[in-house]
Scaffold this active site. Sequence first.
Site, PDB file in Angstrom:
ATOM      1  N   ALA A  32      94.597  87.524 148.938  1.00 13.23           N
ATOM      2  CA  ALA A  32      95.690  88.481 148.705  1.00 13.23           C
ATOM      3  C   ALA A  32      95.473  89.116 147.322  1.00 13.23           C
ATOM      4  O   ALA A  32      96.339  89.075 146.448  1.00 13.23           O
ATOM      5  CB  ALA A  32      97.050  87.818 148.824  1.00 13.23           C
ATOM      6  N   HIS A  37      93.324  89.870 139.870  1.00 12.03           N
ATOM      7  CA  HIS A  37      92.055  89.275 140.309  1.00 12.03           C
ATOM      8  C   HIS A  37      90.876  90.187 139.961  1.00 12.03           C
ATOM      9  O   HIS A  37      89.820  89.714 139.531  1.00 12.03           O
ATOM     10  CB  HIS A  37      92.054  89.060 141.827  1.00 12.03           C
ATOM     11  CG  HIS A  37      93.080  88.086 142.315  1.00 12.03           C
ATOM     12  ND1 HIS A  37      94.169  88.465 143.054  1.00 12.03           N
ATOM     13  CD2 HIS A  37      93.185  86.744 142.165  1.00 12.03           C
ATOM     14  CE1 HIS A  37      94.894  87.412 143.361  1.00 12.03           C
ATOM     15  NE2 HIS A  37      94.331  86.335 142.828  1.00 12.03           N
ATOM     16  N   ASP A 150      98.959  81.672 135.049  1.00 16.51           N
ATOM     17  CA  ASP A 150      99.083  80.247 135.371  1.00 16.51           C
ATOM     18  C   ASP A 150      98.653  79.442 134.145  1.00 16.51           C
ATOM     19  O   ASP A 150      97.639  78.740 134.162  1.00 16.51           O
ATOM     20  CB  ASP A 150      98.207  79.925 136.584  1.00 16.51           C
ATOM     21  CG  ASP A 150      98.714  80.616 137.838  1.00 16.51           C
ATOM     22  OD1 ASP A 150      99.818  80.290 138.275  1.00 16.51           O
ATOM     23  OD2 ASP A 150      98.015  81.502 138.335  1.00 16.51           O
ATOM     24  N   SER A 185     101.021  89.330 141.077  1.00 11.00           N
ATOM     25  CA  SER A 185     100.927  88.047 141.770  1.00 11.00           C
ATOM     26  C   SER A 185     100.820  88.340 143.256  1.00 11.00           C
ATOM     27  O   SER A 185     101.421  89.310 143.755  1.00 11.00           O
ATOM     28  CB  SER A 185     102.210  87.236 141.507  1.00 11.00           C
ATOM     29  OG  SER A 185     102.342  86.214 142.466  1.00 11.00           O
TER      30      SER A 185
HETATM   31  O1  PAF Z   1      95.253  80.138 140.699  1.00  8.63           O
HETATM   32  C1  PAF Z   1      94.937  80.053 141.909  1.00  8.63           C
HETATM   33  O2  PAF Z   1      94.868  81.047 142.648  1.00  8.63           O
HETATM   34  C2  PAF Z   1      94.629  78.693 142.491  1.00  8.63           C
HETATM   35  O3  PAF Z   1      95.445  77.720 141.945  1.00  8.63           O
HETATM   36  C3  PAF Z   1      93.150  78.292 142.387  1.00  8.63           C
HETATM   37  C4  PAF Z   1      92.700  78.166 140.940  1.00  8.63           C
HETATM   38  C5  PAF Z   1      92.293  79.339 143.106  1.00  8.63           C
HETATM   39  C6  PAF Z   1      92.901  76.946 143.056  1.00  8.63           C
HETATM   40  O4  PAF Z   1      93.227  76.986 144.417  1.00  8.63           O
END
Ligand code: PAF
Length: 281
Positions: A32, A37, A150, A185
């Site tokens: 997603a 990202h 995070d 997010s």
């Molecule tokens: O931050 C995330 O998207 C997840 O916690 C990760 C680091 C890909 C682990 O599944």
Amino acid sequence: MHVVSTIKELQILLAQHRNNGKNIGFVPTMGALHHGHISLVTQAKNFCAVVVCSIFVNPTQFNNVDDLANYPKTLENDLSILNTVGCDIVFCPEANELYPTKCQLVFDFGHLEQIMEGAFRPGHFNGVGTIVAKFFNIIQPDHAFFGQKDLQQYAIIQLLVNDLSYQVQLHCCAIIREQDGLAMSSRNMRLNEYQRTLAPSIFQSLQTGEKLAQNNTILASIYNQMVDLYLDKNIKLEYYKFVNAEDLTEITTLVKGQKVAICVACYIDDIRLIDNIIFNA
Ligand code: PAF
């Protein structure tokens, strides 16, 4: 761009790149994909000749079955985004490739798993630690890229890397925000039009907290104002914490010059969102 789903295929590709002297950057994701990202992949491209991105919704880090079931899945779109931003390898395994048997291992992350996300999502960091350790073992990246959104997850992964001597350099990348301040997010996709109008209040509450903290070192009174702000907006506040940005221990009184993070988690109806801000007191 190569898209692989087995550890074996992935390791064959990685060995070829390593034999050609190329360094490997890793961007773990649960799919997603959004601009947050993309910025991780872009930064990975700056440091590494080869960038591997994983897309895997890791079941062991979900402490709520509905949250896992509702997690957005947009694989085709994700692959086309990764292709445009120059990702070299995408690893999207099925769950049984990574968890052929039920995982028994239990981590103890000390105080880091007793506060904030750790306290409200029991078992979450054990699942994160497990999957990230698996990825590090399988991929053996030279660099790995995580988002500051995070923040507590990043601290957990730092601890994992230190304690288990993983030879990977970690990068904590800045939060990417929408124009109105909402932290990007994957969960934002679930917000309806009305819920989306409420969501910018989260970042506003962090900015207000930072501003108030500059003139008011007693943090409990700021917290009380924030509780009122969230009540007004009908957003269910889970926590709003002032912590030392280095070790994430909670602070109640500010010391001038100290590096502070405010971390927040809340629900807009059933959608759980988190955010944070880091500043010097
Ligand atoms: O931050 C995330 O998207 C997840 O916690 C990760 C680091 C890909 C682990 O599944």
